[in-house]
Design an enzyme around this catalytic site. Structure first.
Site, PDB file in Angstrom:
ATOM      1  N   CYS A   1      -2.337  33.695  10.546  1.00  0.00           N
ATOM      2  CA  CYS A   1      -1.972  34.386  11.788  1.00  0.00           C
ATOM      3  C   CYS A   1      -1.512  33.433  12.887  1.00  0.00           C
ATOM      4  O   CYS A   1      -2.117  33.389  13.966  1.00  0.00           O
ATOM      5  CB  CYS A   1      -3.179  35.162  12.281  1.00  0.00           C
ATOM      6  SG  CYS A   1      -4.150  35.789  10.923  1.00  0.00           S
ATOM      7  N   GLU A   2      -0.538  32.625  12.622  1.00  0.00           N
ATOM      8  CA  GLU A   2       0.123  31.883  13.693  1.00  0.00           C
ATOM      9  C   GLU A   2       1.534  31.536  13.248  1.00  0.00           C
ATOM     10  O   GLU A   2       1.780  31.338  12.059  1.00  0.00           O
ATOM     11  CB  GLU A   2      -0.663  30.644  14.129  1.00  0.00           C
ATOM     12  CG  GLU A   2      -1.195  29.756  13.053  1.00  0.00           C
ATOM     13  CD  GLU A   2      -2.051  28.633  13.659  1.00  0.00           C
ATOM     14  OE1 GLU A   2      -1.472  27.786  14.361  1.00  0.00           O
ATOM     15  OE2 GLU A   2      -3.275  28.624  13.432  1.00  0.00           O
TER      16      GLU A   2
ATOM     17  N   GLU B   1       0.827  -1.216   0.000  1.00  0.00           N
ATOM     18  CA  GLU B   1       0.000   0.000   0.000  1.00  0.00           C
ATOM     19  C   GLU B   1       0.858   1.262   0.000  1.00  0.00           C
ATOM     20  O   GLU B   1       0.766   2.081   0.911  1.00  0.00           O
ATOM     21  CB  GLU B   1      -0.901   0.011   1.243  1.00  0.00           C
ATOM     22  CG  GLU B   1      -1.832  -1.175   1.374  1.00  0.00           C
ATOM     23  CD  GLU B   1      -2.553  -1.222   2.736  1.00  0.00           C
ATOM     24  OE1 GLU B   1      -2.229  -0.410   3.624  1.00  0.00           O
ATOM     25  OE2 GLU B   1      -3.431  -2.077   2.893  1.00  0.00           O
ATOM     26  N   PRO B   2       1.714   1.444  -0.987  1.00  0.00           N
ATOM     27  CA  PRO B   2       2.538   2.648  -0.984  1.00  0.00           C
ATOM     28  C   PRO B   2       1.706   3.880  -1.335  1.00  0.00           C
ATOM     29  O   PRO B   2       0.837   3.823  -2.202  1.00  0.00           O
ATOM     30  CB  PRO B   2       3.566   2.368  -2.091  1.00  0.00           C
ATOM     31  CG  PRO B   2       2.883   1.414  -3.019  1.00  0.00           C
ATOM     32  CD  PRO B   2       1.914   0.606  -2.189  1.00  0.00           C
TER      33      PRO B   2
ATOM     34  N   ARG C   1       3.083   7.686  -0.258  1.00  0.00           N
ATOM     35  CA  ARG C   1       4.063   8.765  -0.407  1.00  0.00           C
ATOM     36  C   ARG C   1       5.110   8.487  -1.475  1.00  0.00           C
ATOM     37  O   ARG C   1       5.482   9.378  -2.229  1.00  0.00           O
ATOM     38  CB  ARG C   1       4.767   8.956   0.947  1.00  0.00           C
ATOM     39  CG  ARG C   1       5.723  10.125   0.981  1.00  0.00           C
ATOM     40  CD  ARG C   1       6.578  10.081   2.255  1.00  0.00           C
ATOM     41  NE  ARG C   1       5.848   9.730   3.434  1.00  0.00           N
ATOM     42  CZ  ARG C   1       5.348  10.601   4.301  1.00  0.00           C
ATOM     43  NH1 ARG C   1       5.530  11.880   4.125  1.00  0.00           N
ATOM     44  NH2 ARG C   1       4.688  10.178   5.362  1.00  0.00           N
TER      45      ARG C   1
HETATM   46  N1  LLP Z   1      -1.609   1.913   4.502  1.00  0.00           N
HETATM   47  C1  LLP Z   1      -2.120   2.362   5.656  1.00  0.00           C
HETATM   48  C2  LLP Z   1      -3.014   1.504   6.422  1.00  0.00           C
HETATM   49  C3  LLP Z   1      -1.787   3.656   6.119  1.00  0.00           C
HETATM   50  O1  LLP Z   1      -2.302   4.091   7.258  1.00  0.00           O
HETATM   51  C4  LLP Z   1      -0.924   4.472   5.346  1.00  0.00           C
HETATM   52  C5  LLP Z   1      -0.567   5.827   5.777  1.00  0.00           C
HETATM   53  C6  LLP Z   1      -0.423   3.946   4.129  1.00  0.00           C
HETATM   54  C7  LLP Z   1      -0.786   2.670   3.752  1.00  0.00           C
HETATM   55  C8  LLP Z   1       0.486   4.731   3.233  1.00  0.00           C
HETATM   56  O2  LLP Z   1       1.679   5.053   3.818  1.00  0.00           O
HETATM   57  P1  LLP Z   1       2.829   5.743   2.924  1.00  0.00           P
HETATM   58  O3  LLP Z   1       3.278   4.745   1.914  1.00  0.00           O
HETATM   59  O4  LLP Z   1       2.236   6.935   2.283  1.00  0.00           O
HETATM   60  O5  LLP Z   1       3.869   6.080   3.915  1.00  0.00           O
HETATM   61  N2  LLP Z   1       0.127  12.823   6.796  1.00  0.00           N
HETATM   62  C9  LLP Z   1       1.386  12.170   7.077  1.00  0.00           C
HETATM   63  C10 LLP Z   1       1.399  10.714   6.665  1.00  0.00           C
HETATM   64  C11 LLP Z   1       0.307   9.885   7.270  1.00  0.00           C
HETATM   65  C12 LLP Z   1       0.332   8.443   6.830  1.00  0.00           C
HETATM   66  C13 LLP Z   1      -0.856   7.706   7.309  1.00  0.00           C
HETATM   67  N3  LLP Z   1      -0.983   6.347   6.861  1.00  0.00           N
HETATM   68  C14 LLP Z   1       2.504  12.960   6.406  1.00  0.00           C
HETATM   69  O6  LLP Z   1       2.247  13.984   5.769  1.00  0.00           O
HETATM   70  O7  LLP Z   1       3.672  12.596   6.542  1.00  0.00           O
END
Ligand code: LLP
Length: 419
Positions: free
Chosen positions: A344-345, A273-274, A276
């Site tokens: 404003c922060e 589940e990539p 980012r």
């Molecule tokens: N699968 C599940 C169950 C997740 O909770 C997440 C991310 C992913 C996959 C994907 O993870 P990734 O491959 O994107 O690392 N808002 C935060 C990141 C929150 C990630 C939450 N879960 C940020 O901006 O760094």
């Protein structure tokens, strides 16, 4: 594919300043080529094993992005009924959507059953009981994987770490076998696999290796207990470089080789589940410098993007590379500036003490690696309109989400009849 060409920063073959002129700033711009090539790193790395890449759509769920990835064979990891609906609207069949999340509502479970999702990643016994009741009472069978909390430190920011025992996610390792035993007895459920996800922006392979090995052990145990485990969902989390260190981060190829080495022998269908890794490098946030202001011993560049448009620095202290759209002269002495938004922060700061080429009001900047967890986390704080999004492909671009008018935003409020 963001690069300087003839002194101007481009996305593929389109000048970013042209997009800023057409769509205004702030604006998110995505490169199709980056999304596609990052996605293909995984497909190539997993060639030879049965797999499905379930792009974590929470990272960037614009339907144009979903459609692009769908065309490359992607599945989707959705965490709400809203995301399921969005993936379906972009054309994804239910069979390519996994439904994750620690707090799914009854309505969401029902809706996901209606859609016919690939499987539910169930995170607790009460959720399991609720899903069983809903499925059985409507004469349906819910395919289920249970998310285990492997108690592994992902070594990432504490706000995005999910695989430690103290985190709210999944079922503790010590109870997993018992929960599978229950699942096997409940009506309306069919066990299909095991699920885990240990965190996000993970920049070393060791935590993944520990998690994959634990998953392999568990699959073996669960099979010995008589369960049919045909799918193993190992979640997402592979980190990217934000340009703040020279450290060599593992890439998708190395991640996939690790996966092959530790999990291929199970002969499960592997799901990843990539989010980012695919989306992050594919986007920039363009902003205009409104004012350059001299403070007491500090120089501030006040830009028209703000924390509500890109939350990551305010929430996680995240570092994002920031580049001028006009290529700086190589002989220009850098100056140290704070790059801040108009909200404003003081947390409305994109960079502190950053060395930048001399920059004046009116210049355009690109905040890099903003394709993931950028637009999706934006808000209307300070009654600022949600940022529009533009997708580039080769020499063309299209607005894929328009900027709402302030009138539309205000019109959503409803005045009670007593005022
Ligand atoms: N699968 C599940 C169950 C997740 O909770 C997440 C991310 C992913 C996959 C994907 O993870 P990734 O491959 O994107 O690392 N808002 C935060 C990141 C929150 C990630 C939450 N879960 C940020 O901006 O760094």
């Amino acid at each position: 594919m963001f690069h300087y060409l003839d002194g101007q920063l481009h996305a593929e073959r389109v000048r970013l300043s042209e997009i800023a002129g057409a769509a205004g700033t702030p604006v998110y711009v995505y490169s199709s080529a980056v999304f596609a090539s990052r996605f293909r790193e995984f497909t190539e790395g997993l060639a030879g094993i049965d797999h499905l890449i379930c792009y974590a759509m929470k990272a960037n769920s614009n339907q144009a992005i979903l459609r692009l990835l769908l065309g490359l064979g992607s599945g989707f990891d959705a965490v709400s009924a809203g995301e399921i609906e969005r993936a379906a609207a972009a054309g994804a069949p239910g069979g390519r959507i996994v439904f994750s999340g620690v707090g799914k509502t009854g309505t969401e479970l029902r809706q996901a059953l209606d859609t016919g999702v690939r499987h539910f990643n169930v995170e607790s016994e009460p959720e399991l009981a609720m899903l069983s009741e809903i499925a059985a009472s409507s004469g349906r069978v819910a395919p289920v994987a249970i998310r285990v909390n492997p108690d592994i430190d992902a070594g990432t920011h504490h706000k995005i770490s999910t695989g430690k025992a103290e985190n709210k996610f999944g079922v503790p390792v010590s109870r997993v076998r018992e929960v599978y035993r229950q699942a096997a007895q409940l009506p309306g459920l069919r066990i299909v696999g095991l699920d885990m996800h240990i965190g996000s922006q993970i920049t070393a392979l060791a935590p993944f290796e520990a998690a994959f090995r634990r998953a392999a052990e568990l699959v073996a145990q669960l099979r010995a207990d008589g369960h049919r485990i045909t799918r193993l969902d190992v979640g997402g989390g592979l980190g990217i470089s934000y340009g703040d260190s020279d450290a060599q981060l593992p890439d998708a190829g190395q991640y996939c080789r690790l996966l092959q080495r530790t999990l291929a022998h199970l002969e499960c269908e592997i799901e990843i589940e990539p989010g980012r890794y695919i989306a992050g490098p594919g986007g920039v946030l363009l902003t205009t410098v409104l004012y350059a202001k001299q403070g007491e011993g500090r120089r501030f560049l006040i830009v028209d993007a703000a924390m509500n448009d890109l939350h990551r620095t305010a929430i996680y202290g995240a570092w994002h590379d920031i580049q001028p759209l006009r290529q700086p002269r190589t002989d220009a002495d850098p100056e140290e500036v704070d790059i801040v938004g108009p909200v404003c922060e003081s947390s409305d700061t994109f960079a502190r003490g950053r060395a930048m080429p001399p920059t004046q009001a009116g210049q355009l900047l690109a905040i890099r690696s903003a394709g993931a967890y950028g637009a999706v986390m934006a808000s209307e704080y300070n009654t600022r309109a949600l940022v529009p999004e533009v997708l580039v492909q080769d020499d063309r671009f299209a607005v894929v989400r328009s900027r709402p008018s302030i009138a539309d935003i205000i019109a959503r409020d409803i005045m009670p009849d007593w005022l």
